[in-house]
Design an enzyme around this catalytic site. Structure first.
Site, PDB file in Angstrom:
ATOM      1  N   TYR A  94      42.523  42.055  55.787  1.00  0.00           N
ATOM      2  CA  TYR A  94      41.721  42.324  54.592  1.00  0.00           C
ATOM      3  C   TYR A  94      41.331  40.992  53.973  1.00  0.00           C
ATOM      4  O   TYR A  94      42.178  40.106  53.797  1.00  0.00           O
ATOM      5  CB  TYR A  94      42.518  43.167  53.568  1.00  0.00           C
ATOM      6  CG  TYR A  94      41.741  43.315  52.290  1.00  0.00           C
ATOM      7  CD1 TYR A  94      40.882  44.393  52.113  1.00  0.00           C
ATOM      8  CD2 TYR A  94      41.802  42.349  51.287  1.00  0.00           C
ATOM      9  CE1 TYR A  94      40.108  44.509  50.967  1.00  0.00           C
ATOM     10  CE2 TYR A  94      41.027  42.448  50.138  1.00  0.00           C
ATOM     11  CZ  TYR A  94      40.187  43.523  49.987  1.00  0.00           C
ATOM     12  OH  TYR A  94      39.410  43.627  48.861  1.00  0.00           O
ATOM     13  N   GLU A 106      33.546  41.500  50.164  1.00  0.00           N
ATOM     14  CA  GLU A 106      34.737  42.089  50.770  1.00  0.00           C
ATOM     15  C   GLU A 106      34.501  42.311  52.262  1.00  0.00           C
ATOM     16  O   GLU A 106      33.487  42.892  52.645  1.00  0.00           O
ATOM     17  CB  GLU A 106      35.066  43.430  50.101  1.00  0.00           C
ATOM     18  CG  GLU A 106      36.396  44.008  50.557  1.00  0.00           C
ATOM     19  CD  GLU A 106      36.640  45.398  49.990  1.00  0.00           C
ATOM     20  OE1 GLU A 106      35.887  46.332  50.308  1.00  0.00           O
ATOM     21  OE2 GLU A 106      37.603  45.551  49.212  1.00  0.00           O
TER      22      GLU A 106
END
Ligand code: ADP
Ligand code: MG
Length: 398
Positions: A109, A197
């Site tokens: 992530y 992101e």
């Protein structure tokens, strides 16, 4: 403003972030054609909507032939994809991205956000990629690595290496991760983003680091500096009420209540919503018409608020500081003559030339409900909405 995954990938790849080969399609036939053109044996078809969580909701499908691609995109096109981020109404699928399927070894992530407490850009990373960051922080908080960037010097290489070591990236790939982090950081700052992101950023079986998903959000107030980014806007993904407001230069957020609000100033708009709630009602929107409050803006605001079918009463709350109440009152009267408003309208004016303003409202002959204080205005608005007023108190302008 949000953009699609395929757009964010193109933006980031211009800053040196590696992405898999992929192509966009607007129809099932085009999707199959794109896959043939690209070559390969396995592809991932990805619904392009402004929301995450597509994988679990059926918006990301692995296909092994162009026929399969055509079949599975026929299922997607024109449908609404409902994910945990879209709300129950979902978001329409009008574009799909066909991407080469990548052999995944490890998912990471990676997020860049604005940290308001340190007033810095913060990098958030975790070795538990593929999961939403909220779930990671709830179940594996110890895996989260954070770093803030000192704006005077920008993101330093040593910080990137430190993140790589904390994530346990093998030595041969550290430089590649550094390039990815610095590319994201440059895209974030140079394009006035508020969020980048990549979830997941993957390490492939053949030892490459690739962004398999990408999300970017931009600061609306800085879009004028980046026409190439504003062009990426896709109104089909926005609340139609908010898209209309943005086109008219009004600051509007649609809500679920029944009392429409027309207010000048963001703080006053917030206070108006609070007061409506205190009086037992629910606001239908946040709307800041700005300092000017010219008759044209007031008319635009009425049109916008009335386009929401849930609105059963409208509360106009204007504080005139530099502005003048008589001018605003004329705006309200003019707007109600132009715009079809068939629900009770409550007007509260305060500030410069308030008595002249009240006189204009009184003499207009329009059945407006007037109020002096904000409390009174909110109570009357809630009262008007609740008591299902008879026709005589409704304003009908031709
Ligand atoms: P979302 O976050 O909206 O669910 P993603 O783009 O992250 O969508 O895709 C969901 C999952 O699908 C990823 O976590 C990854 O495991 C897999 N995936 C996505 N793109 C590819 C690809 N090109 N090759 C292989 N797997 C992929
Ligand atoms: Mg994802």
């Amino acid at each position: 403003m949000d953009i699609h995954e395929y757009q964010a990938k193109e933006v980031l790849s211009n800053f040196g972030v590696a992405i898999p080969q992929g192509a966009l399609a607007y129809s099932p036939e085009q999707a199959a054609y794109r896959a043939r053109e690209m070559g390969g044996e396995r592809w991932v078809v990805k619904a392009q909507v402004h929301a995450g969580g597509r994988g679990k909701a059926g918006g990301v499908k692995v296909c092994e032939s162009d026929v399969e691609i055509q079949e599975c995109t026929e299922e997607m096109f024109g449908k609404k994809l409902v994910t945990h981020q879209t709300g129950p109404e979902g978001k329409g699928i009008y574009r799909v991205y066909v991407e080469a399927a990548v052999p995944i070894d490890r998912e990471i992530y990676l997020g860049f956000v604005l940290d308001r407490s340190s007033q810095r850009i913060m990098i958030v990373a975790s070795g538990e990629g593929g999961m939403e960051i909220e779930d990671i922080s709830a179940t594996r908080p110890e895996t989260i690595v954070r770093a803030t960037v000192e704006p005077a010097v920008g993101l330093q290489e040593f910080q990137c290496r430190e993140i790589a070591f904390k994530l346990g990236i093998e030595a041969g790939l550290v430089q590649h991760l550094v390039r990815t982090l610095q590319g994201c950081y440059r895209a974030f700052t140079e394009l006035d983003a508020t969020m980048v992101e990549i979830n997941p950023l993957v390490i492939t079986g053949d030892n490459r680091i690739l962004a398999l998903d990408a999300k970017m959000t931009f600061d609306d107030n800085a879009l004028f500096r980046h026409p190439q980014i504003s062009e990426l806007r896709d109104k089909s993904q926005e609340d139609p009420r908010e898209a209309r407001a943005a086109d008219r230069g009004l600051s509007y957020v649609g809500l679920d209540g029944n009392i429409g609000c027309i207010v000048n100033g963001a703080g006053l708009a917030m206070a108006t919503m609070d007061t409506i709630k205190l009086a037992g009602g629910e606001p239908a929107n946040f709307l800041d018409i700005g300092g000017g409050a010219t008759p044209e803006r007031v008319a635009k605001a009425f049109r916008l608020v009335m386009s929401d079918k849930n609105v059963q009463a409208v509360l106009v709350n204007i504080f005139a500081g530099i502005n003048r109440c008589d001018w605003v009152a004329e705006g309200v009267v003019q707007a109600l003559r132009e715009v079809q408003v068939d629900v009770p309208v409550i007007v509260r004016l305060a500030g410069t030339n308030v008595s002249e303003g009240q006189k204009i409202l009184a003499q207009s002959g329009l059945p407006l409900i007037r109020a002096t204080t904000l409390n009174e205005a909110a109570e009357r608005a809630v009262g008007a909405w609740q008591s299902d007023l008879n026709q005589s108190t409704k304003v009908r302008a031709s």
